[in-house]
Every structure is written in structure tokens, then in C-alpha cells.
Write an enzyme that holds these catalytic residues in place. Structure first.
Site, mmCIF file in Angstrom:
data_model
loop_
_atom_site.group_PDB
_atom_site.id
_atom_site.type_symbol
_atom_site.label_atom_id
_atom_site.label_comp_id
_atom_site.label_asym_id
_atom_site.label_seq_id
_atom_site.Cartn_x
_atom_site.Cartn_y
_atom_site.Cartn_z
ATOM 1 N N LYS A 261 0.842 -1.197 0.000
ATOM 2 C CA LYS A 261 0.000 0.000 0.000
ATOM 3 C C LYS A 261 0.880 1.251 0.000
ATOM 4 O O LYS A 261 2.056 1.226 0.373
ATOM 5 C CB LYS A 261 -0.938 0.015 1.207
ATOM 6 C CG LYS A 261 -0.270 0.383 2.525
ATOM 7 C CD LYS A 261 -1.278 0.557 3.633
ATOM 8 C CE LYS A 261 -0.576 1.011 4.916
ATOM 9 N NZ LYS A 261 -1.510 1.172 6.027
ATOM 10 N N ASP A 291 -8.416 2.565 12.604
ATOM 11 C CA ASP A 291 -8.739 3.960 12.898
ATOM 12 C C ASP A 291 -9.896 4.410 12.010
ATOM 13 O O ASP A 291 -11.063 4.262 12.353
ATOM 14 C CB ASP A 291 -7.490 4.816 12.699
ATOM 15 C CG ASP A 291 -7.690 6.252 13.169
ATOM 16 O OD1 ASP A 291 -8.809 6.604 13.599
ATOM 17 O OD2 ASP A 291 -6.734 7.036 13.113
#
Length: 388
Positions: A261, A291
Site C-alpha cells: 500500500k 482507525d
């Protein structure tokens, strides 16, 4: 008329005085013997009782200088339900304490029972609202320090500010270290933390740190789903979590894959490629924190496009900020398994979110710390785990 002291006079006087002194000593000696004889029964009885007197005195002193130090459990306001679960497993109660806010927002803390000479454990994850809960923890620690607690252990299931553990560009603060300094200055003797974002945070402290892991809790739940091990593959959502995922894979006896990523901004990540075979597999993604859920949801979409049959997500800390809950509910995730280090209102969660409790694990760790036993023996491979 002057007195003339002749040598013969002086010699006679010396012998006379010596005679008188000798006689007096003899008389005193005889009287002492007579006194002892007259009081012989008293001294014999005194000698007989001497052992008993010494034993009684020793017992009293031992209780005076070596009191029993009881375990005392207290909780801040960030996760009282978890604290109560831990107390239930320990067979104790959460101690009484007054915590309130003044009109201007300042915090007030008062301990409502004596903790002098006790081992105190304060349960307080530093979760949202982070600054409020952190300040509350510091004030609670200060209150116990001034109440003469023997030891103060800050039980921090979720360590806020952990992700700011190094400088990635100029003029940045390292707040993970700052929080460690604040806890030490407030008066904490030890910290018990769960799944720190990076292992090196332990080195930020100049006090004792016990670092435990929720791996077994999540793995045991996955095993209860009875998924064929030959169909499973453990997937790391990024390169940084490869070590963590590798240990999960070892526990589940399955292969590993890694998602590549790219993160352009804070809280924003783009999954670009999968390293490993996931086609037709049940993918199990593991992370320490969810998160905004951007990383996990993008990774789930990528895995689905690569032919994954089902996708399960496991994470220790459900921070769930911003659009996280909505993203997880709409993502191609069969089930998202999180722990209760951070409280969730499950009535507002989508059906694919499952919360499991780490209270038994924290209770065992607290009990071992109190009894001066090994905490790392609670784990197998996790005790050697270097989370990166």
C-alpha cells in the site's frame, strides 16, 4: 601545730583503708548473694517464660513492619465496563473514587478508601477523547501517589499517541515518548500495555513496562469458526504489519500474503497489489489498530478483486474514528473481530462487527504482577514478538 606525715603513718593509713574497703566489698557481695537466694523463685520463673516473651514480641514486630499488601483495582471513566469484567475475574471489586469535571472543564479526583501500602492498578485506555482520558489518568495516578500507595500500575489497554513514535519529517513532536515521560512524572511505578503500535515504545519508559498481546484471544475466536485450515491465508494489510501477521499465521498454521500500500496523507492509504496467492481462499487480515478503516477496507476490496472467497479482519484496538463504522459495514468483510480495549456501543455497530473480551487476559497479567510471577509465560511465540 603542723601535722607531720611520717612514712610509717602513711603506710599504716593505706593498709587501714584497704582493709575497710575489702570488708565492705565482702559485705555487699554477701548481701547480693542473699538477695538472689531470696528471689530465686522469681528469676527461675522469668527464665522459663523468656522464650514465650520473645515469640510474642517477634510476632508483633512482624505485623508492624510487614503488613499484608492487598491488590486494589480502580478505573477511570474511559472504559469502566472492562474494569468491572477484570474485577469479576479477579474476584474483587472496583474501588470507590470520585471523578468529576468543574464548570471550567478541570478534573477533580478523590480516592474514597485508604490505599496506604497497597498495590494499586488503574485501568484507563487512552482512547477518544484522548486528551481528556490521558489527563484523567495522570491526575488519578497523582492522587494515589499522594495517598501513599505502595505501587501504582497504570493498566493501559490502548496506548494513545503510540503512532507518533518517531520523526518522519523536520520539526515534529514524538508524543509517544512525551506520554511515557508524563506517566513517569505523575508517579506510575509500572505500565501494563496491550499491543503497542511499535515495540520500541517500551524503551521510552524509565519504569517497568509489561507488554501483552491479544493474539490468543482473536486466534481462539477464529478457530471457533471451524474454517478449514487449508482454505485460510493470513494477510498483512501493509509491509509494517508483516511480523505480526506472520505470528498469527504460525498460530493458525496457514500461509501468509502481504498487501503493498501507499500512504500519501495521514489517515489515507491506497492498496495497490497483493504479494501471495489469495484466489479462492478465506483471507484473514490482522492489524493492531483500525482507525478510519481506510487501509482495511481498501485491502478487502483488493483481495475480493483478486478472487478471495471470504474476508475476516482481526484487530486489537477499534479506534473507529470518522467514517470507520460506515466503511466497515459496506466493505466486503464477512466479519471484523475486535477486542474491548476501547468501548463500543454494539447497538450502533453493523452486524459484521464482533467484539471479544480481553478481560481474562488482563486479569491474569494483573494477578501475576501482583504475585511477582512471570507475565511473558502467559504467551507462546508472542513473548518473542517484535511488532513493527
Amino acid at each position: 601545730m603542723d601535722l607531720i606525715l611520717s612514712p610509717s603513718f602513711l603506710l599504716t593509713n593505706y593498709f587501714f583503708r584497704s582493709f575497710i574497703i575489702t570488708k565492705l566489698k565482702k559485705i555487699l557481695w554477701l548481701k547480693s548473694i542473699r538477695f538472689i537466694i531470696d528471689h530465686a523463685d522469681f528469676y527461675v520463673e522469668r527464665i522459663k517464660n523468656m522464650t514465650a516473651i520473645e515469640e510474642m514480641t517477634y510476632t508483633q514486630l512482624e505485623r508492624a513492619i510487614n503488613p499484608t499488601h492487598d491488590i486494589k483495582l480502580f478505573s477511570g471513566r474511559s472504559n469502566p465496563k472492562l474494569a468491572q469484567e477484570i474485577a469479576d475475574y479477579l474476584g474483587t471489586t472496583v474501588g470507590p473514587m470520585v471523578i468529576k469535571n468543574f464548570a471550567d472543564g478541570e478534573l477533580y479526583v478523590q480516592v474514597k478508601e485508604s490505599v496506604r501500602g497497597d498495590d494499586v492498578f488503574i485501568i484507563q485506555p487512552v482512547c477518544n477523547p484522548v486528551n481528556e482520558n490521558l489527563m484523567e489518568l495522570l491526575i488519578i495516578i497523582d492522587a494515589f501517589k499522594r495517598a501513599s500507595a505502595k505501587t501504582i500500575t497504570a493498566v493501559i489497554p490502548y496506548y494513545g499517541y503510540a503512532r507518533q513514535d518517531r520523526k518522519t519529517s523536520g520539526r515534529e513532536a514524538i508524543t509517544a515518548k512525551l506520554v511515557a515521560d508524563l506517566l513517569t512524572t505523575a508517579g506510575a511505578d509500572r505500565v501494563l500495555a496491550m499491543d503497542l503500535h511499535t515495540g520500541q515504545i517500551q524503551g521510552f519508559f524509565n519504569i517497568l513496562v509489561d507488554h501483552i498481546f491479544a493474539t490468543n484471544v482473536i486466534v481462539n475466536y477464529i478457530k471457533s469458526l471451524n474454517i478449514d485450515p487449508d482454505d485460510m491465508v493470513a494477510v498483512s494489510p501493509d509491509m509494517g504489519g508483516a511480523n505480526r501477521t506472520r505470528h498469527f499465521a504460525k498460530k493458525l498454521d496457514c500461509p501468509i500474503a502481504i498487501i503493498d500500500k501507499r500512504r500519501d496523507k495521514h489517515n489515507e492509504a491506497i492498496a495497490t497489489n497483493v504479494i501471495g496467492d489469495v484466489e479462492g481462499k478465506v483471507c484473514l487480515m490482522f492489524d493492531d489498530i483500525i482507525d478510519t478503516a481506510g487501509t482495511i477496507c481498501e485491502a478487502a476490496k483488493l483481495l475480493k478483486s483478486k478472487g478471495a472467497k471470504e474476508i475476516y479482519v482481526g484487530a486489537t484496538h477499534p479506534v473507529f474514528s470518522g467514517p470507520a463504522v460506515e466503511r466497515l459495514g459496506s466493505a466486503p468483510i464477512t466479519q471484523c473481530i475486535v477486542t474491548n480495549t476501547i468501548p463500543l456501543d454494539m447497538s450502533k455497530m453493523p452486524s459484521n462487527i464482533k467484539q471479544v473480551s480481553v478481560a481474562p487476559l488482563l486479569a491474569q497479567a494483573i494477578s501475576r504482577i501482583h504475585d511477582d510471577e512471570s507475565v511473558s509465560s502467559l504467551f507462546g511465540f508472542e513473548k518473542e514478538m517484535q511488532v513493527g
